[in-house]
Design an enzyme around this catalytic site. Structure first.
Site, PDB file in Angstrom:
ATOM      1  N   SER A   1      37.445  41.589  44.565  1.00 43.94           N
ATOM      2  CA  SER A   1      38.276  41.120  43.458  1.00 43.94           C
ATOM      3  C   SER A   1      39.672  40.744  43.997  1.00 43.94           C
ATOM      4  O   SER A   1      39.780  39.869  44.838  1.00 43.94           O
ATOM      5  CB  SER A   1      38.337  42.208  42.377  1.00 43.94           C
ATOM      6  OG  SER A   1      38.831  41.706  41.176  1.00 43.94           O
TER       7      SER A   1
ATOM      8  N   HIS B   1      31.238  44.089  37.436  1.00 44.56           N
ATOM      9  CA  HIS B   1      32.359  43.824  38.335  1.00 44.56           C
ATOM     10  C   HIS B   1      32.604  44.972  39.310  1.00 44.56           C
ATOM     11  O   HIS B   1      33.151  44.750  40.398  1.00 44.56           O
ATOM     12  CB  HIS B   1      33.623  43.552  37.523  1.00 44.56           C
ATOM     13  CG  HIS B   1      34.742  42.996  38.343  1.00 44.56           C
ATOM     14  ND1 HIS B   1      34.638  41.825  39.071  1.00 44.56           N
ATOM     15  CD2 HIS B   1      36.007  43.473  38.575  1.00 44.56           C
ATOM     16  CE1 HIS B   1      35.775  41.581  39.693  1.00 44.56           C
ATOM     17  NE2 HIS B   1      36.611  42.568  39.422  1.00 44.56           N
TER      18      HIS B   1
END
Length: 265
Positions: free
Chosen positions: A101, A236
């Site tokens: 990320s 995620h």
């Protein structure tokens, strides 16, 4: 002292790496950058799956973990420059850079600087759970929202274990780091891909709604060398929820380009 100056001043090796893990004599160093708000502890679940000869080096970023009392970075450029200075001694043996990320942005920008300076390049760059940097943000920014909105967004992306809601002091510090990192991540966009010279591997979560598979795919244009993409189970937070599969994908990519074999010679 400004936040940028404070970040730039914390460049010693001991500041940026407080612990490293490995089995046997290290032959390849895997330097890892966490997600927004994350600490070096984000890679703790990987430790039990490390193979012989791979050294795991999680990076400590300011404002969290062992550096909780430091200001959270408020500008990307000085942060990456401080990382370059602080991690330079880590580049003395074969190594790869992994970032998840927001960490993928740091790993990518760091790789560009390493190559421009002619330093020993990484055997590979591994960008995980991150939209390609030239793509626009396809949602409303969350960094400017209140704590309740930020908590809700994190929970929707599996980025906040519900038990942390019972520890308000820790949660306050976590949200401070998340908000600062998210402001940098959401504001980061480049006009077009600037390729690195080393192999680039990308990982995406099949159920990730923060960085979807189509948003991760264009990373293919960010290298002039080999590129492969793997889609892994999970949302995620897949590097934490599926640590064995994630590390296996990382090691598989490094094996594919011969990085592990070369390191053993």
């Amino acid at each position: 002292m400004s936040t940028a100056d404070a970040v730039a001043s914390g460049t010693s090796r001991t500041c940026w790496v407080s612990a490293r893990f490995g089995v046997g004599r290290p032959r390849l160093r895997l330097i890892c950058f966490p997600q927004a708000g994350g600490s070096a502890g984000a890679f703790g679940p990987w430790r039990q799956y490390l193979p012989q000869g791979v050294e795991l080096v999680p990076v400590d970023l300011p404002g969290r973990g062992s550096r909780i009392d430091e200001p959270v970075p408020d500008a990307l450029e000085p942060l990456v420059e401080a990382l370059l200075t602080g991690l330079r001694d880590e580049f003395t043996m074969p190594y790869a850079l992994f970032g998840h990320s927001f960490g993928a942005v740091l790993a990518y920008e760091l790789t560009l600087r390493i190559e421009r300076l002619g330093l020993r390049p990484p055997s590979a760059l591994l960008a995980s759970g991150s939209r390609a940097p030239h793509l626009p943000l396809d949602r409303e920014p969350v960094a400017g929202g209140d704590d309740a909105q930020l908590v809700a967004w994190l929970q929707n992306g599996d980025g906040l274990p519900p038990e942390l809601l019972d520890f308000p002091d820790f949660l306050r510090d976590l949200l401070r780091a998340v908000r600062g990192d998210m402001a940098l991540a959401e504001g980061y966009r480049i006009p077009r891909p600037v390729p690195v010279s080393c192999p680039l591997f990308t990982l995406a979560g099949a159920e990730d709604h923060v960085a979807t598979v189509p948003q991760v795919e264009p990373w293919a244009g960010y290298t002039s060398s080999a590129h492969r993409m793997r889609v892994l189970p999970g949302g995620h937070a897949f590097p934490q929820t599926h640590p064995e599969a994630t590390l296996a994908a990382v090691l598989g990519a490094l094996t594919e380009i011969g990085a592990l074999e070369k390191a053993e010679r």
